[in-house]
Design a protein around this motif. Structure first.
Motif, PDB file in Angstrom:
ATOM      1  N   PHE A  61      15.998  49.943  25.236  1.00  0.00           N
ATOM      2  CA  PHE A  61      14.782  49.149  25.388  1.00  0.00           C
ATOM      3  C   PHE A  61      15.122  47.667  25.381  1.00  0.00           C
ATOM      4  CE2 PHE A  61      11.460  52.289  24.858  1.00  0.00           C
ATOM      5  CZ  PHE A  61      12.072  53.307  24.140  1.00  0.00           C
TER       6      PHE A  61
ATOM      7  N   PHE B 183       3.612  59.434  19.248  1.00  0.00           N
ATOM      8  CA  PHE B 183       4.714  59.121  18.347  1.00  0.00           C
ATOM      9  C   PHE B 183       4.427  57.741  17.764  1.00  0.00           C
ATOM     10  CE2 PHE B 183       8.622  60.299  16.632  1.00  0.00           C
ATOM     11  CZ  PHE B 183       9.604  59.342  16.787  1.00  0.00           C
TER      12      PHE B 183
ATOM     13  N   GLY C 169       9.987  46.662  26.916  1.00  0.00           N
ATOM     14  CA  GLY C 169       9.979  47.301  28.221  1.00  0.00           C
ATOM     15  C   GLY C 169       9.781  48.800  28.036  1.00  0.00           C
ATOM     16  N   LYS C 170       9.721  49.536  29.140  1.00  0.00           N
ATOM     17  CA  LYS C 170       9.395  50.959  29.080  1.00  0.00           C
ATOM     18  C   LYS C 170      10.565  51.828  28.637  1.00  0.00           C
ATOM     19  CE  LYS C 170       5.490  51.221  32.220  1.00  0.00           C
ATOM     20  NZ  LYS C 170       4.888  51.928  33.382  1.00  0.00           N
TER      21      LYS C 170
ATOM     22  N   PHE D  34      13.495  49.524  12.214  1.00  0.00           N
ATOM     23  CA  PHE D  34      12.500  50.499  12.622  1.00  0.00           C
ATOM     24  C   PHE D  34      12.622  51.784  11.821  1.00  0.00           C
ATOM     25  CE2 PHE D  34      10.492  48.704  16.379  1.00  0.00           C
ATOM     26  CZ  PHE D  34      11.317  47.629  16.634  1.00  0.00           C
TER      27      PHE D  34
ATOM     28  N   LEU E  39       2.540  47.799  20.629  1.00  0.00           N
ATOM     29  CA  LEU E  39       2.148  47.313  19.315  1.00  0.00           C
ATOM     30  C   LEU E  39       0.678  47.608  19.084  1.00  0.00           C
ATOM     31  CD1 LEU E  39       2.945  45.676  16.773  1.00  0.00           C
ATOM     32  CD2 LEU E  39       2.103  43.650  17.978  1.00  0.00           C
TER      33      LEU E  39
ATOM     34  N   ILE F  23       5.486  54.629  15.278  1.00  0.00           N
ATOM     35  CA  ILE F  23       6.693  54.013  14.736  1.00  0.00           C
ATOM     36  C   ILE F  23       6.312  52.743  13.995  1.00  0.00           C
ATOM     37  CG2 ILE F  23       8.922  52.961  15.317  1.00  0.00           C
ATOM     38  CD1 ILE F  23       8.911  54.590  17.893  1.00  0.00           C
TER      39      ILE F  23
ATOM     40  N   TYR G  90       3.636  50.648  15.828  1.00  0.00           N
ATOM     41  CA  TYR G  90       3.706  50.856  17.268  1.00  0.00           C
ATOM     42  C   TYR G  90       3.335  52.297  17.591  1.00  0.00           C
ATOM     43  CZ  TYR G  90       6.577  46.571  17.418  1.00  0.00           C
ATOM     44  OH  TYR G  90       7.048  45.285  17.297  1.00  0.00           O
TER      45      TYR G  90
ATOM     46  N   GLN H  78       4.103  55.137  20.713  1.00  0.00           N
ATOM     47  CA  GLN H  78       4.971  55.392  21.858  1.00  0.00           C
ATOM     48  C   GLN H  78       4.523  56.665  22.560  1.00  0.00           C
ATOM     49  OE1 GLN H  78       9.121  56.192  20.955  1.00  0.00           O
ATOM     50  NE2 GLN H  78       9.798  55.402  22.930  1.00  0.00           N
TER      51      GLN H  78
ATOM     52  N   GLY I 143      15.630  56.469  14.919  1.00  0.00           N
ATOM     53  CA  GLY I 143      14.797  55.298  15.147  1.00  0.00           C
ATOM     54  C   GLY I 143      15.512  54.264  16.000  1.00  0.00           C
TER      55      GLY I 143
ATOM     56  N   PRO J 211      12.075  55.957  11.648  1.00  0.00           N
ATOM     57  CA  PRO J 211      12.460  57.003  12.598  1.00  0.00           C
ATOM     58  C   PRO J 211      11.293  57.558  13.386  1.00  0.00           C
ATOM     59  CG  PRO J 211      12.425  57.886  10.385  1.00  0.00           C
ATOM     60  CD  PRO J 211      12.170  56.419  10.252  1.00  0.00           C
TER      61      PRO J 211
ATOM     62  N   GLN K   5       7.225  56.223  27.898  1.00  0.00           N
ATOM     63  CA  GLN K   5       6.559  54.929  27.968  1.00  0.00           C
ATOM     64  C   GLN K   5       7.147  54.013  26.911  1.00  0.00           C
ATOM     65  OE1 GLN K   5       3.401  53.991  29.576  1.00  0.00           O
ATOM     66  NE2 GLN K   5       3.151  55.847  30.770  1.00  0.00           N
ATOM     67  N   SER K   6       6.735  52.775  27.004  1.00  0.00           N
ATOM     68  CA  SER K   6       7.217  51.784  26.060  1.00  0.00           C
ATOM     69  C   SER K   6       6.546  51.941  24.702  1.00  0.00           C
ATOM     70  CB  SER K   6       6.918  50.397  26.618  1.00  0.00           C
ATOM     71  OG  SER K   6       7.304  49.409  25.713  1.00  0.00           O
ATOM     72  N   LEU K   7       7.064  51.228  23.738  1.00  0.00           N
ATOM     73  CA  LEU K   7       6.383  51.101  22.458  1.00  0.00           C
ATOM     74  C   LEU K   7       5.281  50.062  22.634  1.00  0.00           C
ATOM     75  CD1 LEU K   7       9.398  51.958  21.660  1.00  0.00           C
ATOM     76  CD2 LEU K   7       8.785  51.096  19.413  1.00  0.00           C
TER      77      LEU K   7
END
Lengths: 115, 112
Positions: free
Chosen positions: A89, B91, A106-107, B103, B46, B93, B36, B38, A43, B105, B42-44
């Motif tokens: 990130f 995915f 960010g990505k 966070f 929300l 999270i 979140y 994902q 994580g 896993p 790409q980004s997470l």
């Protein structure tokens, strides 16, 4: 709304090389800024943070300085190791002083360090 | 530091079925948890803020009837993907704050 733009990867470096991952942000008010790291199969973990302008966050040899004038929070490390290979990130939360609030990410930048 | 767990870590289901994902704060209490999503490379993003004892707050564009969130106790929030379709494969999270965000896993959902 708030947004974070970070350098696209992947980034591949040799061990002991210098690392910079650029991050810029757009936000109203006075956000807090973070770098998170995600190792393979794990994580996200907080790497470092800065909660006000000119603060420098540092951890495990990584550093980033909160630059309000350039709205940036670039991540640097002087000498990377193979164990630093991960996805990094950049993120912000809308309020100063902490991260108990929702984060905008960010990505992500994949870093691979070769021996 | 504090630990957040998620269960299951991965799940494969058929299109049209519902899937429940659990997020637990193991050694602290959290009145708020965040979910979140994902996508690869790409980004997470929300999806929603889970609030103990009250309704979740969904981000714009997230279907609340599709992604049901229940914050049943101070240590447990669940996300149920109802009538899952292949485009829901992702995915997922969760995170919970305890002076900083911790966070889980993540849960890999694949909808066939």
């Amino acid at each position: 709304g708030d947004s974070v733009t970070q350098m696209e990867g992947p980034v591949t470096l040799s061990e002991e090389a210098f690392l910079t991952i650029n991050c810029t942000y757009t936000a109203t008010g006075y956000p807090s800024l973070f770098w998170y790291v995600q190792y393979p199969g794990e994580g996200l973990q907080l790497l470092l943070k800065a909660t006000k302008a000119d603060d420098k966050g540092s951890n495990k040899g990584f550093e980033a300085t909160y630059r309000k004038e350039t709205t940036s929070f670039h991540l640097e490390k002087g000498s990377v190791q193979v164990s630093d290979s991960a996805v990094y990130f950049c993120a912000l939360s809308p309020f100063s002083g902490g991260s108990n609030y929702k984060l905008t990410f960010g990505k992500g930048t994949l870093l691979t360090v070769n021996p | 530091g504090a630990v957040v767990s998620q269960h299951p870590s991965w799940v494969i289901c058929k299109s049209g079925t519902s899937v429940k994902i659990e997020c637990r704060s193991l050694d602290f209490q959290a009145t708020t948890m965040f979910w979140y999503r994902q996508f690869p490379k790409q980004s997470l993003m929300l999806m929603a803020t889970s609030n103990e004892g009250s309704k979740a707050t969904y981000e714009q564009g997230v279907e609340k009837d599709k992604f049901l969130i229940n914050h049943a106790s101070l240590t447990l929030s669940t996300l149920t993907v109802t009538s899952a379709h292949p485009e829901d494969s992702s995915f997922y999270i969760c995170s919970a704050p305890d002076n900083e965000q911790f966070f889980g896993p993540g849960t890999r959902l694949t909808v066939l």
